[in-house]
Design an enzyme around this catalytic site. Structure first.
Site, mmCIF file in Angstrom:
data_model
loop_
_atom_site.group_PDB
_atom_site.id
_atom_site.type_symbol
_atom_site.label_atom_id
_atom_site.label_comp_id
_atom_site.label_asym_id
_atom_site.label_seq_id
_atom_site.Cartn_x
_atom_site.Cartn_y
_atom_site.Cartn_z
ATOM 1 N N SER A 103 34.713 43.305 42.815
ATOM 2 C CA SER A 103 33.545 43.987 42.897
ATOM 3 C C SER A 103 33.175 44.347 44.351
ATOM 4 O O SER A 103 33.874 44.755 45.258
ATOM 5 C CB SER A 103 32.355 43.572 42.165
ATOM 6 O OG SER A 103 31.420 44.716 42.038
ATOM 7 N N ASP A 242 30.820 50.657 45.550
ATOM 8 C CA ASP A 242 31.247 49.436 46.003
ATOM 9 C C ASP A 242 32.597 49.331 45.701
ATOM 10 O O ASP A 242 33.301 50.456 45.203
ATOM 11 C CB ASP A 242 30.431 48.259 45.134
ATOM 12 C CG ASP A 242 30.705 48.031 43.732
ATOM 13 O OD1 ASP A 242 31.037 49.240 43.019
ATOM 14 O OD2 ASP A 242 30.712 47.305 43.238
ATOM 15 N N ASP A 246 31.741 50.543 40.396
ATOM 16 C CA ASP A 246 30.765 50.437 39.194
ATOM 17 C C ASP A 246 29.478 50.343 39.661
ATOM 18 O O ASP A 246 28.589 50.299 38.958
ATOM 19 C CB ASP A 246 31.205 49.355 38.138
ATOM 20 C CG ASP A 246 30.982 47.893 38.982
ATOM 21 O OD1 ASP A 246 30.894 47.935 40.096
ATOM 22 O OD2 ASP A 246 31.273 46.983 38.244
#
Length: 449
Positions: A103, A242, A246
């Site tokens: 992430s 990012d 998400d």
């Protein structure tokens, strides 16, 4: 058995360091394959996506080996956003989906996120079952039943069309100049393509991944580059994703940032006014600002709070029949359209509001006045337990007493990094700083001892 390697968002850590090793990835693939394979047929599928980290190649191959060893057929999507994996898991009738990504973390970290056949992230119970399988002996498939692997080259285009279908029919973004910061991550091709196809004048940044620069001085966790680009190009708005796309931060034409709370407030108000907001409630975590709660109450809407983590937001949404939720960090979940947080989809909803209202981004990014909030992170050795120390407990008790009737305090251990997060809200900013700094000092003292 307590979970040891799964955190709040799958398995995550430094690449080539336990648990994020090739060996563990292979075992997790085999364990998930055994968990989801219902019988001995050859009709079982897994889709695997990744972001742009260098280590993604290693984990992609290791997971493929694990899954095929238990008879699963693997479909490799290459770099795609996390929400694309959720979508394609269902559309391709797969038994399981996997996203290889850490992430918003730096390039040297990586992670493995699992999605069930319904496109939603796995429950705690399913993750624990897979972990238990991974730690034991896994029955391999017979030689004749070993799975196959193939690349799916149009995965991102399928996702592009799905995302575009969420904006009103016939609506175009003509006349809008949009900076899109893709964080050198998974959406580096997808996001600019979608915006351009919808008619926007696109200014792309963070679209040159090299395996190392994901989230580096760009994206939703560092919006400075986007703020400069908005001003330099005279853009109307900036969307900052990012590394796995998400989550999102939105910047107005002056470079001012709107976090997830402001975006959720905008969407909840719009959806509430049109009857689209199911249950009359927004689901958000304990981190969301008290100002958001007051904003919703002023519109006869509710805020349902959950533990930190978009998976817990989604679980509450599904249990309560709600269709809008998210996190202050920029995860925005709209279950009418997606099974997980989707930064690009949320960005399109913001652009839709701009088009339909005619308002500038600077008007839309400030839906409510936030209560002063201060969040500080303290890194610690993973073998330590700072929150169990008497001095830290005493500092927390003192702070809670000081904030009675004046604000709130939240102390938690991060589920994705070795960090203690100390957050407080209070109208008295002097007291706010005092209580947070006091706790941080005690945590730092025991963490460095």
């Amino acid at each position: 058995m307590s979970r040891k390697i799964f955190g709040t968002d799958g398995v995550r850590g430094k690449a080539n360091t336990y648990p994020m090793t090739a060996e563990m990835a292979m075992r997790l693939g085999a364990a998930a394959g055994r968990y989801f394979r219902r019988d001995g047929s050859s009709a079982h599928r897994v889709v695997i996506g990744k972001d742009t980290r260098l280590s993604g190649y290693m984990f992609e191959n290791a997971l493929t080996a694990g899954f095929t060893s238990t008879g699963m057929n693997v479909f490799l999507l290459s770099p795609v956003p996390t929400p694309a994996v959720g979508m394609l898991t269902t559309s391709m009738r797969a038994d399981v989906g996997v996203m290889i990504s850490a992430s918003h973390n730096p390039h040297h970290d990586n992670g493995i996120k699992f999605f069930g056949p319904d496109g939603f992230k796995l429950s705690d119970e399913a993750e624990q079952a897979i972990e238990e399988l991974a730690m034991g002996d896994i029955d391999p498939a017979q030689p004749a039943n070993i799975g196959r692997a193939k690349h799916v080259y149009d995965g991102r285009f399928r996702y592009n069309e799905r995302v575009k279908s969420t904006v009103p029919a016939g609506m175009r973004l003509d006349g809008l100049k949009v900076v899109i910061d893709c964080a050198n991550g998974a959406a580096y091709r997808t996001a600019p393509e979608v915006l351009w196809e919808l008619g926007a004048d696109v200014v792309p940044i963070g679209t040159s991944p090299d395996g190392y620069n994901i989230n580096a001085e760009c994206g939703s966790t560092d919006t400075r580059a986007a703020a400069r680009a908005v001003v330099e190009h005279g853009a109307d708005v900036a969307l900052c994703l990012d590394g796995d796309a998400d989550r999102i931060m939105v910047l107005d034409e002056t470079g001012r940032v709107a976090d997830g709370d402001q975006l959720m407030a905008l969407l909840a108000a719009r959806w509430g006014a049109t009857g689209q907001l199911k249950g009359g409630a927004l689901v958000a975590t304990v981190m969301s600002n008290l100002g958001l709660e007051r904003f919703l109450e002023g519109r006869d809407l509710r805020l349902e709070r959950t533990s930190v983590g978009d998976r817990y937001v989604v679980e509450r949404m599904r249990a309560g029949g709600f269709n809008l939720g998210g996190e202050q960090s920029g995860h925005i979940v709209m279950t009418d359209y997606s099974t997980t947080g989707d930064g690009l989809l949320a960005g399109l909803q913001f652009l839709t509001a701009m088009v339909e209202t005619g308002y500038k981004a600077s008007t839309l990014v400030r839906q409510f006045e936030p209560v002063p909030q201060l969040l500080k992170n303290v890194r610690f050795d993973q073998t330590a337990a700072p929150l169990d120390e008497a001095a830290v407990k005493a500092a927390i008790a003192q702070a809670e007493g000081d904030l009675v009737g004046k604000g709130r305090l939240l102390i938690r251990k991060s589920g994705t990094e070795p960090l203690i997060r100390v957050m407080a809200e209070c109208e008295d900013e002097g007291l706010l700083t005092q209580v947070v700094d006091g706790i941080v000092a005690e945590v730092q003292a025991v963490a460095s001892a």
